[in-house]
Design an enzyme around this catalytic site. Structure first.
Site, PDB file in Angstrom:
ATOM      1  N   LYS A   1       0.678  -1.014  -0.012  1.00  0.00           N
ATOM      2  CA  LYS A   1      -0.005   0.091   0.062  1.00  0.00           C
ATOM      3  C   LYS A   1       0.853   1.338  -0.013  1.00  0.00           C
ATOM      4  O   LYS A   1       1.458   1.616   0.865  1.00  0.00           O
ATOM      5  CB  LYS A   1      -0.949   0.103   1.190  1.00  0.00           C
ATOM      6  CG  LYS A   1      -1.812   1.236   1.050  1.00  0.00           C
ATOM      7  CD  LYS A   1      -2.387   1.880   2.537  1.00  0.00           C
ATOM      8  CE  LYS A   1      -1.849   2.909   2.621  1.00  0.00           C
ATOM      9  NZ  LYS A   1      -1.950   4.439   1.751  1.00  0.00           N
TER      10      LYS A   1
ATOM     11  N   GLY B   1       7.001   5.944   7.726  1.00  0.00           N
ATOM     12  CA  GLY B   1       5.986   7.028   7.827  1.00  0.00           C
ATOM     13  C   GLY B   1       6.011   7.794   8.971  1.00  0.00           C
ATOM     14  O   GLY B   1       7.321   7.935   9.792  1.00  0.00           O
TER      15      GLY B   1
ATOM     16  N   GLY C   1       3.225   4.996  12.927  1.00  0.00           N
ATOM     17  CA  GLY C   1       4.027   3.859  13.208  1.00  0.00           C
ATOM     18  C   GLY C   1       3.663   3.324  14.560  1.00  0.00           C
ATOM     19  O   GLY C   1       3.698   2.155  14.794  1.00  0.00           O
TER      20      GLY C   1
ATOM     21  N   GLU D   1       9.991   2.765  10.322  1.00  0.00           N
ATOM     22  CA  GLU D   1      10.981   3.709  10.177  1.00  0.00           C
ATOM     23  C   GLU D   1      10.184   4.980  10.187  1.00  0.00           C
ATOM     24  O   GLU D   1       9.228   5.157   9.317  1.00  0.00           O
ATOM     25  CB  GLU D   1      11.566   3.674   8.910  1.00  0.00           C
ATOM     26  CG  GLU D   1      12.736   2.579   8.633  1.00  0.00           C
ATOM     27  CD  GLU D   1      13.933   2.671   9.413  1.00  0.00           C
ATOM     28  OE1 GLU D   1      14.024   3.758  10.030  1.00  0.00           O
ATOM     29  OE2 GLU D   1      14.467   1.631   9.853  1.00  0.00           O
TER      30      GLU D   1
ATOM     31  N   CYS E   1      13.302  12.170   5.774  1.00  0.00           N
ATOM     32  CA  CYS E   1      13.391  11.793   7.185  1.00  0.00           C
ATOM     33  C   CYS E   1      14.632  11.959   7.582  1.00  0.00           C
ATOM     34  O   CYS E   1      14.860  12.369   9.000  1.00  0.00           O
ATOM     35  CB  CYS E   1      12.862  10.602   7.402  1.00  0.00           C
ATOM     36  SG  CYS E   1      13.668   9.224   6.279  1.00  0.00           S
TER      37      CYS E   1
ATOM     38  N   GLN F   1       0.367  19.888   3.762  1.00  0.00           N
ATOM     39  CA  GLN F   1       1.955  20.073   4.161  1.00  0.00           C
ATOM     40  C   GLN F   1       2.458  21.393   4.419  1.00  0.00           C
ATOM     41  O   GLN F   1       3.109  21.822   5.155  1.00  0.00           O
ATOM     42  CB  GLN F   1       2.803  18.902   3.368  1.00  0.00           C
ATOM     43  CG  GLN F   1       4.144  19.169   3.724  1.00  0.00           C
ATOM     44  CD  GLN F   1       4.511  18.517   5.030  1.00  0.00           C
ATOM     45  OE1 GLN F   1       3.970  17.319   5.737  1.00  0.00           O
ATOM     46  NE2 GLN F   1       5.422  19.219   6.076  1.00  0.00           N
TER      47      GLN F   1
ATOM     48  N   GLU G   1       9.061  17.482  14.358  1.00  0.00           N
ATOM     49  CA  GLU G   1       9.367  17.408  13.108  1.00  0.00           C
ATOM     50  C   GLU G   1       8.628  18.149  12.312  1.00  0.00           C
ATOM     51  O   GLU G   1       7.255  17.868  12.250  1.00  0.00           O
ATOM     52  CB  GLU G   1       9.099  15.788  12.710  1.00  0.00           C
ATOM     53  CG  GLU G   1       9.739  15.620  11.273  1.00  0.00           C
ATOM     54  CD  GLU G   1       9.571  14.309  10.646  1.00  0.00           C
ATOM     55  OE1 GLU G   1       8.776  13.491  10.904  1.00  0.00           O
ATOM     56  OE2 GLU G   1      10.756  13.564  10.240  1.00  0.00           O
TER      57      GLU G   1
HETATM   58  P1  NDP Z   1       1.873   8.757   7.535  1.00  0.00           P
HETATM   59  O1  NDP Z   1       2.465   8.190   8.764  1.00  0.00           O
HETATM   60  O2  NDP Z   1       0.936   9.859   7.322  1.00  0.00           O
HETATM   61  O3  NDP Z   1       1.743   7.867   6.195  1.00  0.00           O
HETATM   62  C1  NDP Z   1       2.647   6.699   6.035  1.00  0.00           C
HETATM   63  C2  NDP Z   1       1.790   5.725   5.387  1.00  0.00           C
HETATM   64  O4  NDP Z   1       0.711   5.242   6.227  1.00  0.00           O
HETATM   65  C3  NDP Z   1       0.984   6.128   4.252  1.00  0.00           C
HETATM   66  O5  NDP Z   1       0.938   5.079   3.311  1.00  0.00           O
HETATM   67  C4  NDP Z   1      -0.429   6.189   4.913  1.00  0.00           C
HETATM   68  O6  NDP Z   1      -1.589   6.354   3.989  1.00  0.00           O
HETATM   69  C5  NDP Z   1      -0.417   5.327   5.823  1.00  0.00           C
HETATM   70  N1  NDP Z   1      -1.535   5.249   7.083  1.00  0.00           N
HETATM   71  C6  NDP Z   1      -1.985   6.346   7.517  1.00  0.00           C
HETATM   72  N2  NDP Z   1      -2.890   6.055   8.388  1.00  0.00           N
HETATM   73  C7  NDP Z   1      -2.909   4.616   8.592  1.00  0.00           C
HETATM   74  C8  NDP Z   1      -3.627   3.586   9.211  1.00  0.00           C
HETATM   75  N3  NDP Z   1      -4.420   4.093  10.193  1.00  0.00           N
HETATM   76  N4  NDP Z   1      -3.393   2.596   9.164  1.00  0.00           N
HETATM   77  C9  NDP Z   1      -2.355   2.143   8.542  1.00  0.00           C
HETATM   78  N5  NDP Z   1      -1.811   2.748   7.512  1.00  0.00           N
HETATM   79  C10 NDP Z   1      -1.862   4.295   7.695  1.00  0.00           C
HETATM   80  O7  NDP Z   1       3.318   9.533   7.173  1.00  0.00           O
HETATM   81  P2  NDP Z   1       3.411  10.487   5.512  1.00  0.00           P
HETATM   82  O8  NDP Z   1       3.237   9.731   4.499  1.00  0.00           O
HETATM   83  O9  NDP Z   1       2.803  11.907   5.952  1.00  0.00           O
HETATM   84  O10 NDP Z   1       5.146  10.631   5.469  1.00  0.00           O
HETATM   85  C11 NDP Z   1       5.622  11.727   6.314  1.00  0.00           C
HETATM   86  C12 NDP Z   1       6.482  10.899   7.654  1.00  0.00           C
HETATM   87  O11 NDP Z   1       7.256   9.785   7.165  1.00  0.00           O
HETATM   88  C13 NDP Z   1       7.208  11.982   8.103  1.00  0.00           C
HETATM   89  O12 NDP Z   1       7.018  11.843   9.360  1.00  0.00           O
HETATM   90  C14 NDP Z   1       8.777  11.280   8.045  1.00  0.00           C
HETATM   91  O13 NDP Z   1       9.705  11.469   8.737  1.00  0.00           O
HETATM   92  C15 NDP Z   1       8.549   9.712   7.879  1.00  0.00           C
HETATM   93  N6  NDP Z   1       9.525   9.240   6.997  1.00  0.00           N
HETATM   94  C16 NDP Z   1      10.483   8.168   7.382  1.00  0.00           C
HETATM   95  C17 NDP Z   1      11.504   7.950   7.093  1.00  0.00           C
HETATM   96  C18 NDP Z   1      12.326   6.861   7.562  1.00  0.00           C
HETATM   97  O14 NDP Z   1      12.972   6.009   7.077  1.00  0.00           O
HETATM   98  N7  NDP Z   1      12.491   6.891   8.966  1.00  0.00           N
HETATM   99  C19 NDP Z   1      11.469   7.939   5.580  1.00  0.00           C
HETATM  100  C20 NDP Z   1      10.502   8.639   4.958  1.00  0.00           C
HETATM  101  C21 NDP Z   1       9.538   9.343   5.514  1.00  0.00           C
HETATM  102  P3  NDP Z   1      -2.175   7.529   3.144  1.00  0.00           P
HETATM  103  O15 NDP Z   1      -1.210   8.609   3.314  1.00  0.00           O
HETATM  104  O16 NDP Z   1      -2.154   7.215   1.796  1.00  0.00           O
HETATM  105  O17 NDP Z   1      -3.482   7.673   3.680  1.00  0.00           O
END
Ligand code: NDP
Length: 479
Positions: free
Chosen positions: A172, A225, A230, A247, A281, A328, A380
């Site tokens: 996903k 994310g 997480g 992550e 990130c 954002q 962040e």
């Molecule tokens: P989110 O946590 O909002 O989303 C990440 C993923 O989780 C998306 O596919 C999202 O779906 C999905 N998601 C959202 N809600 C749920 C749920 N209830 N159950 C399961 N999945 C869910 O993060 P962002 O996409 O906004 O990304 C930004 C964040 O990612 C930042 O905080 C960044 O630091 C972190 N990040 C960390 C990295 C690392 O390696 N440490 C690398 C890159 C980013 P959808 O958005 O499609 O609704």
């Protein structure tokens, strides 16, 4: 109307409600139409992955090698086109987009090789005439949930090892960036993956992602994310005894010491903080500077930031593309207001700017006179916003850099071997950079952090085996 890009479930392309993929450089530009999966589609995808697992987990090494290798070759051959798609849907500049597509190809190439290198151990038992074999086996159905900021590299570094080690996948991507996700699934499908081995379910996290979290048939879940999502992944996974890997966010420090080369310091910080629009990130948003170099460093950095060219991701010469979307951008602007109200000094940027097309353009913002206790230093932001914190000496710089709930990446700019060596040993981060930007980890080495940034084994390189396999210890008695 353009063709609908459908979800892949059990080897079939499945229709769904159409969602427009919008270009953040030009909101009039629809990149494509993508099908939104439902919770029921997700359950079907999980069932298909479960059904495909027994055969795929026992598939021949050459079959897996050939599919991953063919995928790598196609991605690399199409890197300009895929990089352009990435820049159009996410807003990274074109060179950054092509660079990320290239990296995705290299990742598949690496794991094509790893298929042929999987090894175990045999050791003697402490009991006589008994041998012990230690082997790795696939985990089962792997759920993959990815964020929007690396739309092709992060899916690649999760899908490639999952398939390499014999797992089946339900993938996903973030709903904002379905384009690159669909493209690599299409490439893998055409490369010859059997039905159900890789399933694509594009759609909302709250629906599709949640259905994955709720299923006991997802045996391992790898997530990148935000920290709060997480934590949901962790809670849901513990309930069903699922292996999980997280992550998450960062608040990465970069230290500039008095003995730093000024040019190196300015370039390192400008790149760490603002390139890829600060939406990494591993971006550094806390710039910790010792007194002796502070004023001249700040003056030179402010000049560099003032001249950063913000524009359409696809335009030649653009250094900073748009922010990914309106929400954002609002978050970034909100933090800029918070920084001002906390008493930090906004020396340059921070305002929304317009270009010839409607997009989410923000002039990179640099604060000085920040403290490490301010919200802009602790939370962040995930945009092109950085703050300079003045400190007396290296010891205070190190203490400040470690004073954060996160621990992903940390950098130092110095010509001192003594401080560089000390920092590498004492930075509380998963990745440490000396005289280099905090972002930019090669595809063949471990990626991950500590504290609230990460949970579970490292991603990438040979370390990926830790998450995508389970270890078996088997005994044989010679009788
Ligand atoms: P989110 O946590 O909002 O989303 C990440 C993923 O989780 C998306 O596919 C999202 O779906 C999905 N998601 C959202 N809600 C749920 C749920 N209830 N159950 C399961 N999945 C869910 O993060 P962002 O996409 O906004 O990304 C930004 C964040 O990612 C930042 O905080 C960044 O630091 C972190 N990040 C960390 C990295 C690392 O390696 N440490 C690398 C890159 C980013 P959808 O958005 O499609 O609704």
């Amino acid at each position: 109307m353009s063709e609908l890009h459908r979800n892949l479930i059990g080897g079939e392309w499945i229709e769904g409600e159409a969602v427009d993929n919008i270009n953040p450089s030009n909101t009039n530009d629809v990149v494509g139409r993508y099908a939104r999966a439902t919770a029921a589609d997700t359950e079907k995808a999980i069932a298909a992955a479960k059904a495909a697992f027994p055969a795929w987990s026992r598939s021949g090494l050459l079959e897996r090698h050939a599919i991953l290798s063919k995928t790598a070759q196609e991605i690399l051959a199409r890197k300009e086109e895929l990089g352009r798609l990435l820049s159009r849907e996410e807003g990274k500049t074109l060179p950054e987009g092509i660079g990320e597509a290239t990296r995705a190809g290299q990742i598949f190439d690496f794991f094509a090789g790893e298929v042929l290198r999987l090894a175990g151990e045999t050791v003697p038992s402490v009991r006589p005439n008994i041998g012990v074999e230690i082997t790795r086996e696939p985990v089962g159905v792997v759920g993959i949930i990815t964020p929007w900021n690396f739309p092709i590299a992060i899916p690649a570094w999760k899908i490639a090892p999952a398939l390499c080690y014999g797992n089946t996948v339900v993938f996903k991507p973030a709903e904002l960036v379905p384009g690159c996700a669909w493209a690599i699934v299409d490439i893998l499908h055409r490369a010859g993956l059997p039905k159900g081995v890789l399933n694509l379910v594009m759609g909302k996290g709250s629906v599709v992602g949640q259905a994955m979290l709720d299923s006991k048939d997802v045996h391992a879940l790898t997530f990148t994310g935000g920290t709060s999502t997480g934590r949901r992944v962790a809670e849901a996974s513990i309930k069903v005894n699922r292996k999980f890997q997280l992550e998450m966010g960062g608040k990465n420090p970069v230290i500039v010491l008095d003995d730093a080369d000024l040019k190196v310091a300015v370039e390192t910080v400008a790149q760490s903080a603002f390139f890829s629009t600060g939406q990494r990130c591993t971006a550094s948003s806390r710039v910790i500077v010792t007194e002796g170099i502070h004023d001249k460093f700040v003056a030179a950095l402010a000049e560099r930031v003032r001249n950063l060219k913000v524009g359409d991701a696809l335009d030649q010469g653009t250094e900073i593309g748009p922010v990914v979307d309106e929400s954002q951008l609002k978050q970034d602007c909100n933090y800029i207001e918070i920084g001002k109200s906390e008493g930090a000094n906004l020396v340059v940027g921070g305002e929304r700017v317009s270009r010839s097309t409607p997009g989410f353009y923000l002039q990179p913002a640099l604060f000085t006179e920040a403290t490490n206790q301010m919200r802009i230093s602790r939370e962040e932001i995930f945009g092109p916003v950085a703050s300079v914190i003045r400190v007396k000496n290296y010891e205070e710089a190190l203490a400040t850099s470690n004073d954060t709930e996160f621990g992903l990446s940390a950098g130092i700019v110095t010509t001192s071997l003594k401080y560089a060596t000390h920092f590498k040993r004492n930075a509380e981060a998963g990745m440490v950079m000396v005289n280099l930007p905090t972002a930019g980890v090669d595809f063949h080495v471990p990626f991950g952090g500590r504290k609230a940034s990460s949970f579970g084994p490292r991603e990438q390189g040979r370390y990926a085996a830790e998450f995508f396999t389970v270890v078996k210890t088997a005994y044989t008695s010679a009788g």
